[in-house]
Write a protein that holds these residues in place. Structure first.
Motif, mmCIF file in Angstrom:
data_model
loop_
_atom_site.group_PDB
_atom_site.id
_atom_site.type_symbol
_atom_site.label_atom_id
_atom_site.label_comp_id
_atom_site.label_asym_id
_atom_site.label_seq_id
_atom_site.Cartn_x
_atom_site.Cartn_y
_atom_site.Cartn_z
ATOM 1 N N VAL A 219 -8.522 13.297 6.904
ATOM 2 C CA VAL A 219 -7.668 12.693 7.939
ATOM 3 C C VAL A 219 -8.578 12.129 9.022
ATOM 4 N N ILE A 220 -8.302 10.892 9.443
ATOM 5 C CA ILE A 220 -9.059 10.285 10.536
ATOM 6 C C ILE A 220 -8.095 9.967 11.674
ATOM 7 N N SER A 221 -8.433 10.455 12.865
ATOM 8 C CA SER A 221 -7.600 10.226 14.039
ATOM 9 C C SER A 221 -8.415 9.546 15.136
ATOM 10 N N PRO A 222 -7.937 8.435 15.711
ATOM 11 C CA PRO A 222 -6.767 7.687 15.264
ATOM 12 C C PRO A 222 -7.099 6.879 14.011
ATOM 13 N N CYS A 223 -6.068 6.392 13.321
ATOM 14 C CA CYS A 223 -6.270 5.574 12.132
ATOM 15 C C CYS A 223 -7.159 4.375 12.460
ATOM 16 N N PRO A 224 -8.267 4.186 11.702
ATOM 17 C CA PRO A 224 -9.147 3.056 12.002
ATOM 18 C C PRO A 224 -8.442 1.707 11.796
ATOM 19 N N ASP A 225 -8.747 0.762 12.653
ATOM 20 C CA ASP A 225 -8.248 -0.620 12.519
ATOM 21 C C ASP A 225 -6.733 -0.727 12.420
ATOM 22 N N LEU A 226 -6.036 0.137 13.092
ATOM 23 C CA LEU A 226 -4.568 -0.011 13.152
ATOM 24 C C LEU A 226 -4.264 -0.617 14.515
ATOM 25 N N ASP A 227 -3.648 -1.819 14.511
ATOM 26 C CA ASP A 227 -3.461 -2.459 15.819
ATOM 27 C C ASP A 227 -2.412 -1.698 16.634
ATOM 28 N N ASP A 228 -2.475 -1.925 17.954
ATOM 29 C CA ASP A 228 -1.642 -1.144 18.888
ATOM 30 C C ASP A 228 -0.155 -1.299 18.598
ATOM 31 N N VAL A 229 0.236 -2.494 18.178
ATOM 32 C CA VAL A 229 1.666 -2.744 17.959
ATOM 33 C C VAL A 229 2.168 -1.881 16.807
ATOM 34 N N ARG A 230 1.377 -1.854 15.713
ATOM 35 C CA ARG A 230 1.824 -1.075 14.556
ATOM 36 C C ARG A 230 1.687 0.433 14.783
ATOM 37 N N ALA A 231 0.668 0.822 15.553
ATOM 38 C CA ALA A 231 0.539 2.247 15.893
ATOM 39 C C ALA A 231 1.754 2.677 16.712
ATOM 40 N N ALA A 232 2.139 1.825 17.665
ATOM 41 C CA ALA A 232 3.306 2.150 18.497
ATOM 42 C C ALA A 232 4.574 2.169 17.646
ATOM 43 N N GLN A 233 4.647 1.275 16.674
ATOM 44 C CA GLN A 233 5.822 1.242 15.791
ATOM 45 C C GLN A 233 5.923 2.562 14.996
ATOM 46 N N ALA A 234 4.780 3.034 14.489
ATOM 47 C CA ALA A 234 4.780 4.285 13.724
ATOM 48 C C ALA A 234 5.189 5.464 14.620
ATOM 49 N N ASP A 260 1.589 -5.294 5.683
ATOM 50 C CA ASP A 260 2.535 -6.042 6.516
ATOM 51 C C ASP A 260 3.805 -5.276 6.870
ATOM 52 N N ARG A 261 3.968 -4.072 6.284
ATOM 53 C CA ARG A 261 5.086 -3.246 6.757
ATOM 54 C C ARG A 261 4.716 -1.768 6.668
ATOM 55 N N ILE A 262 5.450 -0.991 7.458
ATOM 56 C CA ILE A 262 5.262 0.457 7.463
ATOM 57 C C ILE A 262 6.585 1.083 7.043
ATOM 58 N N VAL A 263 6.553 1.935 5.999
ATOM 59 C CA VAL A 263 7.781 2.598 5.545
ATOM 60 C C VAL A 263 7.554 4.104 5.488
ATOM 61 N N VAL A 264 8.649 4.835 5.610
ATOM 62 C CA VAL A 264 8.558 6.300 5.634
ATOM 63 C C VAL A 264 8.448 6.841 4.217
ATOM 64 N N ASN A 265 7.477 7.714 3.975
ATOM 65 C CA ASN A 265 7.417 8.434 2.708
ATOM 66 C C ASN A 265 8.200 9.732 2.819
ATOM 67 N N GLU A 266 7.715 10.675 3.622
ATOM 68 C CA GLU A 266 8.485 11.919 3.744
ATOM 69 C C GLU A 266 8.274 12.610 5.077
ATOM 70 N N LEU A 267 9.050 13.684 5.296
ATOM 71 C CA LEU A 267 9.067 14.389 6.576
ATOM 72 C C LEU A 267 8.644 15.846 6.387
ATOM 73 N N ALA A 268 7.938 16.382 7.378
ATOM 74 C CA ALA A 268 7.661 17.830 7.403
ATOM 75 C C ALA A 268 7.988 18.324 8.800
ATOM 76 N N MET A 269 8.782 19.399 8.865
ATOM 77 C CA MET A 269 9.212 19.905 10.185
ATOM 78 C C MET A 269 8.511 21.214 10.496
ATOM 79 N N ARG A 270 7.232 21.101 10.768
ATOM 80 C CA ARG A 270 6.348 22.248 11.040
ATOM 81 C C ARG A 270 4.987 21.636 11.316
#
Ligand code: ADP
Length: 381
Positions: A219-234, A260-270
């Motif tokens: 895991v790399i934090s923050p995601c490398p080369d993710l523009d601010d708009v898409r990071a904010a969208q996520a 060009d798009r971000i979609v949800v794979n799955e959720l973890a509540m913990r």
């Protein structure tokens, strides 16, 4: 006001890593574990042995707790409703948790709310399969609606015969069939938020997570080369899901980035593997914020302490003499932080992780992978 007594159901490494945070906050943790040798049972003195799917054991455990939370998502929701009826606060509650337990329910609720998801369908018959394959093409992805983890219960399939065989297997296992388009992602992201019963939320930096054979490895934090708009969208997606489903505690939203798009794979509540970097790399770790959130305390800052943090999982291999490996790793790189879970080594099993923070990603990557590979016996120099 006395501190609430917090009960964690499940004795894995996530419960174990809540303990140092609980100690610092002066909170009393108890854990319901399968065995005294479980990862969390080794470090939480108030361990009760019992099964997470035994209602009487759950009730006896909960009777001594003010708040119940989780190491995993496998407790039947109807049992959790009974614990709530006893007057115990269950966080996250069964109404939220059902969407982390059942991928079909999750797809329904997110699609209804307009959250971006892969194209999906529930399959019952070969005709359903044909219609879905017609729509999304091959390969496509089949999933068990319930009970999957670490890539078990997910199949990428490129022909009808194999699909029919897997459909039969899923039905035989007693669950339902979720079909999804095979998303041509360039990388997997995770957006984590903490949310308290008051509705206060904080969002962690969006991370990049890389899997090996379906198991999170880096895991790399923050995601490398993710523009601010898409990071904010996520982050926005994760915050809106936490609000929509009334999640309390940590929520991890796993996402696919196609470029060009971000979609949800799955959720973890913990707390989640994609947030282990925060133990060393953020002002407040995900474990502390999970406890603060479920106790309805004000949340801590999720801000990063350095420009980049990298986490590499130790996936059990041929460990040999761990303590001599430790000496080498510690001597070679005093900046490396090693976290072990007290688990027996089995191939591919998560037995710990290393964290490293700094400002040069390629340098951090080389050093973190060296430490992880040395500790798991992949290399010996
Ligand atoms: P698990 O519950 O076992 O974690 P996931 O649903 O996260 O299962 O899937 C495991 C892995 O399978 C993902 O990390 C991803 O690499 C791949 N995968 C899952 N769904 C899709 C999809 N719709 N398209 C492409 N790859 C997928």
């Amino acid at each position: 006001m006395s501190a609430p007594r917090i009960g964690v159901i499940g004795g894995g490494q996530l419960a174990r890593m809540m303990q140092p945070a609980a100690v610092n906050l002066g909170l009393h943790l108890r854990v319901l574990a399968q065995s005294p040798t479980d990862s969390a049972a080794q470090v939480i003195p108030d361990t009760v042995i019992g099964a997470h799917d035994d209602l009487e054991a759950l009730k006896r455990f909960a009777a001594e707790c003010d708040i119940i939370t989780f190491d995993h998502e496998h407790v039947p929701t109807e049992y959790l409703a009974e614990l709530q009826a006893m007057g115990v606060a269950v966080r996250p509650g069964p109404h939220a948790l059902q969407y982390a337990q059942d991928k079909l329910k999750m797809r329904h609720v997110l699609t209804q709310a307009g959250v971006p998801c892969p194209q999906w369908a529930q399959l019952h018959t070969p005709e359903d399969l044909d219609a879905f394959a017609e729509k999304v093409g091959w390969p496509l992805v089949l999933k068990t609606a319930r009970g999957g983890y670490d890539g078990k219960g997910v199949w990428v399939i490129d022909n009808r015969d194999h699909a029919l065989e897997v459909m039969e297997r899923i039905v035989e296992s007693g669950t339902e069939i979720l079909a999804e388009e095979c998303v041509p992602f360039i990388r997997e992201l995770a957006a984590q938020v903490a949310r308290s019963p008051h509705g206060q939320c904080v969002a962690y930096p969006v991370v990049q997570s890389t899997q090996t054979h379906g198991i999170c490895h880096e895991v790399i934090s923050p995601c490398p080369d993710l523009d601010d708009v898409r990071a904010a969208q996520a982050q926005e997606i994760a915050l809106s899901i936490a609000q929509l489903l009334d999640v309390t505690g940590m929520l991890a939203v796993e996402l696919f980035d196609t470029g060009d798009r971000i979609v949800v794979n799955e959720l973890a509540m913990r707390p989640h593997n994609s947030g282990h970097w925060s133990m060393d790399g953020a002002v407040t770790s995900q474990f502390e914020n999970h406890l603060r959130a479920i106790a309805d305390y004000p949340l801590g800052s999720p801000a990063p302490k350095a420009p980049v943090t990298i986490m590499v999982n130790l996936l059990g291999g041929d460990l040999g003499d761990l303590h001599s490996a430790f000496r080498h790793v510690m001597a070679r790189d005093p900046q490396i932080k090693v976290h072990l879970y007290g688990k027996d080594v089995k191939p591919g099993r998560k037995i710990g992780h290393v964290n490293l923070l700094g400002d040069n990603l390629s340098d951090l990557r080389e050093r973190a992978w060296h430490a992880a590979n040395y500790l798991t016996g992949v290399i010996d120099e």
